[in-house]
Design a protein around this motif. Structure first.
Motif, mmCIF file in Angstrom:
data_model
loop_
_atom_site.group_PDB
_atom_site.id
_atom_site.type_symbol
_atom_site.label_atom_id
_atom_site.label_comp_id
_atom_site.label_asym_id
_atom_site.label_seq_id
_atom_site.Cartn_x
_atom_site.Cartn_y
_atom_site.Cartn_z
ATOM 1 N N SER A 34 0.792 -1.498 0.053
ATOM 2 C CA SER A 34 -0.358 0.413 0.399
ATOM 3 C C SER A 34 0.581 1.164 0.301
ATOM 4 O O SER A 34 2.647 1.150 0.603
ATOM 5 C CB SER A 34 -0.725 -0.422 1.117
ATOM 6 O OG SER A 34 -0.636 0.081 2.678
ATOM 7 N N ASP A 36 0.675 5.922 -0.150
ATOM 8 C CA ASP A 36 -0.292 7.101 -0.591
ATOM 9 C C ASP A 36 -0.452 7.414 -1.883
ATOM 10 O O ASP A 36 -1.179 7.849 -1.999
ATOM 11 C CB ASP A 36 0.410 7.939 0.973
ATOM 12 C CG ASP A 36 0.636 8.021 2.167
ATOM 13 O OD1 ASP A 36 -0.051 7.412 2.435
ATOM 14 O OD2 ASP A 36 1.690 7.692 2.775
ATOM 15 N N ASP A 221 -10.575 1.339 -8.908
ATOM 16 C CA ASP A 221 -11.434 1.787 -7.301
ATOM 17 C C ASP A 221 -11.653 0.440 -6.223
ATOM 18 O O ASP A 221 -13.154 0.042 -6.132
ATOM 19 C CB ASP A 221 -12.662 2.732 -8.089
ATOM 20 C CG ASP A 221 -12.693 4.054 -6.535
ATOM 21 O OD1 ASP A 221 -12.759 3.548 -5.378
ATOM 22 O OD2 ASP A 221 -13.898 3.954 -7.041
ATOM 23 N N SER A 224 -11.673 3.139 -0.654
ATOM 24 C CA SER A 224 -10.855 4.699 -0.669
ATOM 25 C C SER A 224 -9.826 4.464 -0.708
ATOM 26 O O SER A 224 -9.682 5.277 -0.983
ATOM 27 C CB SER A 224 -10.987 4.087 1.057
ATOM 28 O OG SER A 224 -10.209 2.976 1.157
ATOM 29 N N LEU A 225 -9.436 3.446 -1.881
ATOM 30 C CA LEU A 225 -7.454 3.347 -1.902
ATOM 31 C C LEU A 225 -8.402 3.358 -3.505
ATOM 32 O O LEU A 225 -9.687 2.230 -3.927
ATOM 33 C CB LEU A 225 -7.492 2.289 -1.565
ATOM 34 C CG LEU A 225 -6.521 2.760 0.126
ATOM 35 C CD1 LEU A 225 -6.479 1.227 0.933
ATOM 36 C CD2 LEU A 225 -6.182 3.735 0.285
ATOM 37 N N GLU A 227 -6.665 0.734 -6.408
ATOM 38 C CA GLU A 227 -6.254 -0.726 -7.201
ATOM 39 C C GLU A 227 -5.124 -0.440 -7.825
ATOM 40 O O GLU A 227 -5.955 -0.626 -9.131
ATOM 41 C CB GLU A 227 -7.106 -1.413 -6.285
ATOM 42 C CG GLU A 227 -7.587 -1.342 -4.957
ATOM 43 C CD GLU A 227 -8.148 -2.371 -4.389
ATOM 44 O OE1 GLU A 227 -9.050 -3.332 -3.972
ATOM 45 O OE2 GLU A 227 -8.992 -3.900 -5.243
ATOM 46 N N ARG A 236 -1.858 -0.462 -3.313
ATOM 47 C CA ARG A 236 -3.813 0.205 -2.799
ATOM 48 C C ARG A 236 -3.030 1.258 -2.717
ATOM 49 O O ARG A 236 -2.162 1.782 -1.572
ATOM 50 C CB ARG A 236 -3.896 -0.822 -2.020
ATOM 51 C CG ARG A 236 -5.029 -1.989 -2.194
ATOM 52 C CD ARG A 236 -5.170 -2.959 -1.306
ATOM 53 N NE ARG A 236 -6.089 -2.400 -0.037
ATOM 54 C CZ ARG A 236 -7.329 -2.196 -0.245
ATOM 55 N NH1 ARG A 236 -8.098 -2.994 -1.667
ATOM 56 N NH2 ARG A 236 -8.082 -1.266 0.706
ATOM 57 N N ALA A 237 -3.368 2.273 -3.521
ATOM 58 C CA ALA A 237 -2.900 3.458 -2.975
ATOM 59 C C ALA A 237 -3.958 4.329 -2.640
ATOM 60 O O ALA A 237 -4.987 5.184 -3.531
ATOM 61 C CB ALA A 237 -2.535 4.012 -4.197
ATOM 62 N N SER A 238 -3.461 5.155 -2.025
ATOM 63 C CA SER A 238 -5.030 6.410 -1.530
ATOM 64 C C SER A 238 -4.845 7.768 -2.859
ATOM 65 O O SER A 238 -6.101 7.968 -3.386
ATOM 66 C CB SER A 238 -4.555 7.435 -0.562
ATOM 67 O OG SER A 238 -3.884 6.739 0.063
ATOM 68 N N THR A 239 -4.143 7.777 -3.634
ATOM 69 C CA THR A 239 -3.526 8.698 -4.588
ATOM 70 C C THR A 239 -2.757 7.948 -5.751
ATOM 71 O O THR A 239 -1.926 7.220 -5.707
ATOM 72 C CB THR A 239 -3.465 10.201 -4.754
ATOM 73 O OG1 THR A 239 -1.794 9.701 -3.582
ATOM 74 C CG2 THR A 239 -4.400 10.448 -3.807
ATOM 75 N N ARG A 375 -8.211 11.683 -7.119
ATOM 76 C CA ARG A 375 -7.678 10.497 -6.178
ATOM 77 C C ARG A 375 -6.546 9.813 -7.452
ATOM 78 O O ARG A 375 -5.780 9.889 -7.721
ATOM 79 C CB ARG A 375 -8.561 9.439 -5.756
ATOM 80 C CG ARG A 375 -8.773 10.293 -4.161
ATOM 81 C CD ARG A 375 -9.367 9.221 -3.609
ATOM 82 N NE ARG A 375 -10.422 8.440 -4.658
ATOM 83 C CZ ARG A 375 -11.135 7.404 -4.984
ATOM 84 N NH1 ARG A 375 -10.591 6.418 -4.144
ATOM 85 N NH2 ARG A 375 -12.157 7.262 -6.214
#
Ligand SMILES: Cc1cc2nc3c(=O)[nH]c(=O)nc-3n(C[C@H](O)[C@H](O)[C@H](O)COP(=O)(O)OP(=O)(O)OC[C@H]3O[C@@H](n4cnc5c(N)ncnc54)[C@H](O)[C@@H]3O)c2cc1C
Length: 464
Positions: A34, A36, A221, A224-225, A227, A236-239, A375
């Protein structure tokens, strides 16, 4: 010299990448991680994004995923003209964004200064030489274009010097030159592969996790993350930032705006000092001529001459394949043009020949945007002038992901998209008609036919 003979021993690979100093690739991604920020693409676009993300916030967890090796594509096989222009030249910028050209030019020059400072900061040795660039006219009608650009440059207070025939030939002596325009601060010459490798090392030193030979096969999508699925793992990333150049985009909408166009290059053997003295070139500037179909050329640090451009080729259907990296008819034509430009260099042979793919869009300069609720950010469409501009684009992507309104994101150039290309097979027809028309325009004193005038009216075009 007979072009075939001059090319007989030329390796069929990019000179810059074909050297023992090429680093071993970073490991593949195996398993789930994972982050950011996940950056897709290990060309200049992705490398600058990852590096500057860490510079902005050292605590950010950044992963960079490259499908093959860092810098193998356009970024490691280009002419190495690191231009200040973020608009594919002053003329193109002036035509499309006249109300913000002063700002675009300043932002581009600041970007080039910051590239120079970054190289010093991380000790990246890529033979960066801030020599500027000379645009030459080799046909009478091209002189008007130089005068127009000199006038725009003067209105912006730039150090641009209009050279007459004798003055330009005192810099570099070609019997084909009729005049020139030397933008003294507007470009540096770099070794692009060493720049890409140096940026990779800097990223790793700042803690970016770099994975090579790791193509991202799909993006979805995951709540929240976001993929990203790769052959042996997933992120798996936030942005997410996409710096994937001309290649099949992970975001479908980009397909409408990009076409892969091939550009070809020759590299000579090192030119002995006494032979080079016959040409001059003491100030080692980059050179380019002014037709619709133009050559670009420059010296390397061991005094080879890189000679490329002229024949921008779109293969119908837009397929990207290694076979298209080689095109003998183009190489022979380029070799012929080389000896016409420099008859003094008769007998100098070529050591390398190669091609590469360019992410061309209809406005010749990058476009930007977001998806998945901001994102994901993307920057693409550099159209053959991305060595420097990708750093500007990387900053735009980071601004967009941070949700920050900045001088960059307020630009009309950043907020608006280019005109899309029509779908195939109409796309191929339109592009080939445009190529033909541009070549004819060069043969007819720059006169633009009805087709080109129609495209001009809609702000559409085709270029390398
Ligand atoms: C022959 C040639 C000469 C040029 N000369 C100049 C010049 O002198 N000056 C100039 O400014 N510009 C020049 N350019 C253009 C310049 O090289 C590009 O604008 C610039 O390198 C673009 O960088 P990029 O990172 O966007 O794309 P690229 O360098 O193409 O990098 C994109 C990367 O993304 C990776 N990728 C794509 N999809 C995926 C995926 N799904 N998963 C993982 N990785 C993926 C690719 O493997 C590739 O490494 C030239 C280009 C060519 C081909």
């Amino acid at each position: 010299m007979n072009p075939q003979k001059a090319l007989a021993d030329a390796e069929r690979k990019p000179y810059w990448l074909d050297r023992a100093i090429a680093p071993a690739p970073s490991p593949r991604l195996t398993g789930q991680v994972s982050a950011d920020l996940a950056v897709v693409g290990g060309g200049f676009s992705g490398l600058w994004t990852a590096l500057m993300a860490k510079e902005r916030d050292p605590s950010l967890d950044v992963v960079l995923l490259e499908g093959r090796e860092i810098g193998w594509a356009a970024s490691g096989r280009n002419g190495g003209f690191c231009a200040a222009s973020i608009t594919h030249g002053l003329g193109n910028g002036m035509e499309r964004w006249p109300e913000e050209i002063g700002r675009l030019d300043r932002l581009g020059r600041e970007n080039l200064d910051e590239i120079e400072a970054t190289l010093a900061r991380y000790g990246i040795d890529c033979s960066f030489e801030r020599t500027g660039e000379v645009r030459v006219a080799t046909r009478d009608w091209e002189l008007d274009g130089l005068d127009e650009e000199a006038a725009v440059g003067a209105s912006l207070g730039l150090r641009m010097e209009r050279l007459d025939r004798e003055q330009v030939r005192a810099e570099v002596d070609s019997p084909t030159y009729l005049g020139g325009l030397w933008d003294r601060d507007g470009a540096a010459m770099v070794d692009p592969a060493r720049l890409a490798w140096g940026l990779r090392d800097a990223c790793i030193r700042l803690g970016v996790r770099v994975f090579e030979r790791t193509p991202v096969m799909s993006l979805r999508d995951g709540g929240s993350l976001l993929e990203l699925v790769t052959p042996l793992g997933a992120v798996r990333a936030s942005t997410v930032a996409l710096g994937t150049g001309a290649f099949a985009p992970l975001l479908g909408r980009l397909r409408h705006f990009l076409v892969p166009v091939y550009d070809y290059v020759l590299m000579t053997e090192p030119v002995p000092a006494d032979r080079l003295a016959e040409v001059g070139w003491r100030n080692r500037q980059g050179f380019g001529d002014s037709g619709n179909q133009f050559h670009y050329y420059r010296l390397t640090d061991d005094n080879r001459i890189l000679w490329g451009g002229y024949d921008a080729v779109y293969y119908n259907g837009g397929l990207i394949t290694a076979e298209h990296d080689q095109r003998d008819t183009t190489f022979e034509m380029l070799a012929e043009h080389f000896y016409e430009t420099f008859p003094q260099l008769e007998g100098v042979r070529f050591s390398h020949r190669w091609g590469g793919v360019i992410d061309t869009c209809s406005r010749f300069s990058a476009f930007f945007g977001t998806a998945y609720g901001s994102r994901l950010a993307y920057a693409a469409g550099y159209t053959g002038l991305g060595v420097g501009a990708t750093r500007f684009g990387a900053n735009v992507m980071l601004d967009l992901l941070a949700g920050e309104e900045t001088e960059r994101t307020r630009l009309r150039m950043v907020r608006r998209k280019p005109v899309p290309f029509p779908p195939e097979p109409l796309r191929s027809g339109v592009i080939q008609l445009t190529r033909w028309s541009l070549a004819r325009s060069d043969e007819h004193e720059g006169r633009r036919n009805a087709w080109l005038r129609t495209l001009d009216a809609f702000g559409l075009g085709f270029d390398s």
